[in-house]
Motif scaffolding. Structure first.
Motif, PDB file in Angstrom:
ATOM      1  N   TYR A  38      31.135 -64.690   1.483  1.00 48.46           N
ATOM      2  CA  TYR A  38      31.400 -63.550   2.352  1.00 48.46           C
ATOM      3  C   TYR A  38      32.569 -62.735   1.818  1.00 48.46           C
ATOM      4  O   TYR A  38      33.426 -63.243   1.094  1.00 48.46           O
ATOM      5  N   ASN A  39      32.571 -61.456   2.175  1.00 50.19           N
ATOM      6  CA  ASN A  39      33.711 -60.589   1.904  1.00 50.19           C
ATOM      7  C   ASN A  39      33.696 -59.439   2.894  1.00 50.19           C
ATOM      8  O   ASN A  39      32.679 -59.130   3.504  1.00 50.19           O
ATOM      9  N   ALA A  40      34.852 -58.849   3.086  1.00 51.41           N
ATOM     10  CA  ALA A  40      35.012 -57.696   3.980  1.00 51.41           C
ATOM     11  C   ALA A  40      35.986 -56.748   3.296  1.00 51.41           C
ATOM     12  O   ALA A  40      36.995 -57.181   2.732  1.00 51.41           O
ATOM     13  N   PHE A  41      35.682 -55.452   3.335  1.00 55.71           N
ATOM     14  CA  PHE A  41      36.485 -54.477   2.601  1.00 55.71           C
ATOM     15  C   PHE A  41      36.321 -53.101   3.227  1.00 55.71           C
ATOM     16  O   PHE A  41      35.395 -52.856   4.004  1.00 55.71           O
ATOM     17  N   ASN A  42      37.199 -52.208   2.861  1.00 54.90           N
ATOM     18  CA  ASN A  42      37.144 -50.830   3.354  1.00 54.90           C
ATOM     19  C   ASN A  42      35.911 -50.135   2.773  1.00 54.90           C
ATOM     20  O   ASN A  42      35.646 -50.215   1.572  1.00 54.90           O
ATOM     21  N   SER A  43      35.171 -49.455   3.628  1.00 55.43           N
ATOM     22  CA  SER A  43      33.915 -48.833   3.197  1.00 55.43           C
ATOM     23  C   SER A  43      34.108 -47.691   2.207  1.00 55.43           C
ATOM     24  O   SER A  43      33.145 -47.271   1.565  1.00 55.43           O
ATOM     25  N   THR A  44      35.334 -47.198   2.039  1.00 54.79           N
ATOM     26  CA  THR A  44      35.552 -46.149   1.038  1.00 54.79           C
ATOM     27  C   THR A  44      35.346 -46.687  -0.375  1.00 54.79           C
ATOM     28  O   THR A  44      35.216 -45.908  -1.317  1.00 54.79           O
ATOM     29  N   LEU A  45      35.290 -48.020  -0.520  1.00 52.03           N
ATOM     30  CA  LEU A  45      35.036 -48.616  -1.824  1.00 52.03           C
ATOM     31  C   LEU A  45      33.554 -48.580  -2.193  1.00 52.03           C
ATOM     32  O   LEU A  45      33.197 -48.849  -3.337  1.00 52.03           O
ATOM     33  N   LEU A  46      32.705 -48.254  -1.245  1.00 50.79           N
ATOM     34  CA  LEU A  46      31.273 -48.128  -1.537  1.00 50.79           C
ATOM     35  C   LEU A  46      31.023 -46.895  -2.383  1.00 50.79           C
ATOM     36  O   LEU A  46      31.588 -45.830  -2.128  1.00 50.79           O
ATOM     37  N   ARG A  47      30.163 -47.036  -3.375  1.00 52.15           N
ATOM     38  CA  ARG A  47      29.744 -45.853  -4.116  1.00 52.15           C
ATOM     39  C   ARG A  47      28.897 -45.006  -3.174  1.00 52.15           C
ATOM     40  O   ARG A  47      28.078 -45.538  -2.418  1.00 52.15           O
ATOM     41  N   SER A  60      37.584 -44.057   5.937  1.00 49.12           N
ATOM     42  CA  SER A  60      38.835 -44.793   5.732  1.00 49.12           C
ATOM     43  C   SER A  60      39.133 -45.751   6.881  1.00 49.12           C
ATOM     44  O   SER A  60      40.031 -46.571   6.777  1.00 49.12           O
ATOM     45  N   ARG A  61      38.367 -45.687   7.966  1.00 48.15           N
ATOM     46  CA  ARG A  61      38.570 -46.587   9.110  1.00 48.15           C
ATOM     47  C   ARG A  61      37.331 -47.407   9.458  1.00 48.15           C
ATOM     48  O   ARG A  61      37.158 -47.844  10.583  1.00 48.15           O
ATOM     49  N   ILE A  62      36.479 -47.616   8.453  1.00 47.19           N
ATOM     50  CA  ILE A  62      35.291 -48.443   8.642  1.00 47.19           C
ATOM     51  C   ILE A  62      35.323 -49.582   7.623  1.00 47.19           C
ATOM     52  O   ILE A  62      35.507 -49.356   6.430  1.00 47.19           O
ATOM     53  N   ALA A  63      35.151 -50.799   8.111  1.00 47.83           N
ATOM     54  CA  ALA A  63      35.072 -51.978   7.247  1.00 47.83           C
ATOM     55  C   ALA A  63      33.612 -52.347   7.031  1.00 47.83           C
ATOM     56  O   ALA A  63      32.778 -52.148   7.916  1.00 47.83           O
ATOM     57  N   THR A  64      33.305 -52.883   5.861  1.00 44.82           N
ATOM     58  CA  THR A  64      31.968 -53.361   5.531  1.00 44.82           C
ATOM     59  C   THR A  64      32.049 -54.861   5.264  1.00 44.82           C
ATOM     60  O   THR A  64      32.948 -55.318   4.568  1.00 44.82           O
ATOM     61  N   LEU A  65      31.104 -55.609   5.817  1.00 42.55           N
ATOM     62  CA  LEU A  65      30.996 -57.049   5.590  1.00 42.55           C
ATOM     63  C   LEU A  65      29.758 -57.315   4.756  1.00 42.55           C
ATOM     64  O   LEU A  65      28.739 -56.644   4.939  1.00 42.55           O
ATOM     65  N   ASN A  66      29.850 -58.301   3.885  1.00 44.66           N
ATOM     66  CA  ASN A  66      28.741 -58.707   3.033  1.00 44.66           C
ATOM     67  C   ASN A  66      28.693 -60.236   3.079  1.00 44.66           C
ATOM     68  O   ASN A  66      29.688 -60.890   2.768  1.00 44.66           O
ATOM     69  N   ILE A  67      27.546 -60.799   3.498  1.00 48.25           N
ATOM     70  CA  ILE A  67      27.410 -62.247   3.648  1.00 48.25           C
ATOM     71  C   ILE A  67      26.130 -62.696   2.963  1.00 48.25           C
ATOM     72  O   ILE A  67      25.081 -62.082   3.127  1.00 48.25           O
ATOM     73  N   ALA A  68      26.233 -63.779   2.190  1.00 43.43           N
ATOM     74  CA  ALA A  68      25.068 -64.403   1.564  1.00 43.43           C
ATOM     75  C   ALA A  68      25.091 -65.889   1.884  1.00 43.43           C
ATOM     76  O   ALA A  68      26.146 -66.523   1.850  1.00 43.43           O
ATOM     77  N   VAL A  69      23.937 -66.436   2.204  1.00 38.59           N
ATOM     78  CA  VAL A  69      23.818 -67.846   2.568  1.00 38.59           C
ATOM     79  C   VAL A  69      22.959 -68.536   1.509  1.00 38.59           C
ATOM     80  O   VAL A  69      21.844 -68.102   1.240  1.00 38.59           O
ATOM     81  N   LEU A  70      23.504 -69.602   0.919  1.00 43.56           N
ATOM     82  CA  LEU A  70      22.808 -70.351  -0.128  1.00 43.56           C
ATOM     83  C   LEU A  70      22.553 -71.780   0.333  1.00 43.56           C
ATOM     84  O   LEU A  70      23.316 -72.316   1.139  1.00 43.56           O
TER      85      LEU A  70
END
Length: 147
Positions: A38-47, A60-70
């Motif tokens: 998992y990771n969470a980061f500021n959405s301005t880092l998205l291309r 600049s005030r939206i966070a994005t979460l990314n989760i992968a389950v293995l």
């Protein structure tokens, strides 16, 4: 395992090509039979083109979460499809429900969601993942800042 990790890192690139490595530092936890990345980061880092492709907001005030389950105990650690839900809680204990979307790219499966934050706010995340009779909760916190 190396093959899956390579595919997972490619999936991470979807959210942050050209972003500083420290901003996208991946974390993982073992939860029952699963290895959850998992990771969470500021959405301005998205291309911009990736945000558009996945209907994600860049702000600049939206966070994005990314989760992968293995599958932690299987050779090659194949991706797991799960039912996933959760919420983010701010320091005042106000909750924001997270709406996850499943993304499948080849044999990689991951889940993304977004939530808002205020400058220098630490959000606590509570994510429940289910698959058949298996159910586990991922808890973590992350401080966000405007950029």
């Amino acid at each position: 395992m190396a093959g899956y990790l390579a595919r997972f890192l490619v999936a991470l690139c979807f959210v942050g090509a050209l972003a500083p490595a420290s901003a996208l530092a991946e974390q993982s936890k073992r939860l029952g039979p699963w290895e959850v990345h998992y990771n969470a980061f500021n959405s301005t880092l998205l291309r911009p083109e990736m945000a558009q492709q996945y209907n994600l907001e860049r702000s600049s005030r939206i966070a994005t979460l990314n989760i992968a389950v293995l599958a932690a105990n299987e050779a090659g650690k194949p991706a797991q499809r799960v039912s996933i839900e959760g919420y983010a809680m701010n320091p005042l204990s106000m909750q924001q429900n997270l709406e996850f979307q499943e993304v499948v790219e080849g044999d990689a499966v991951y889940y993304i969601a977004q939530t808002s934050f205020t400058h220098l706010e630490t959000l606590r995340f509570f994510i429940t993942m289910k698959q058949g009779k298996e159910q586990h909760e991922l808890k973590f916190s992350k401080e966000f800042w405007e950029n």
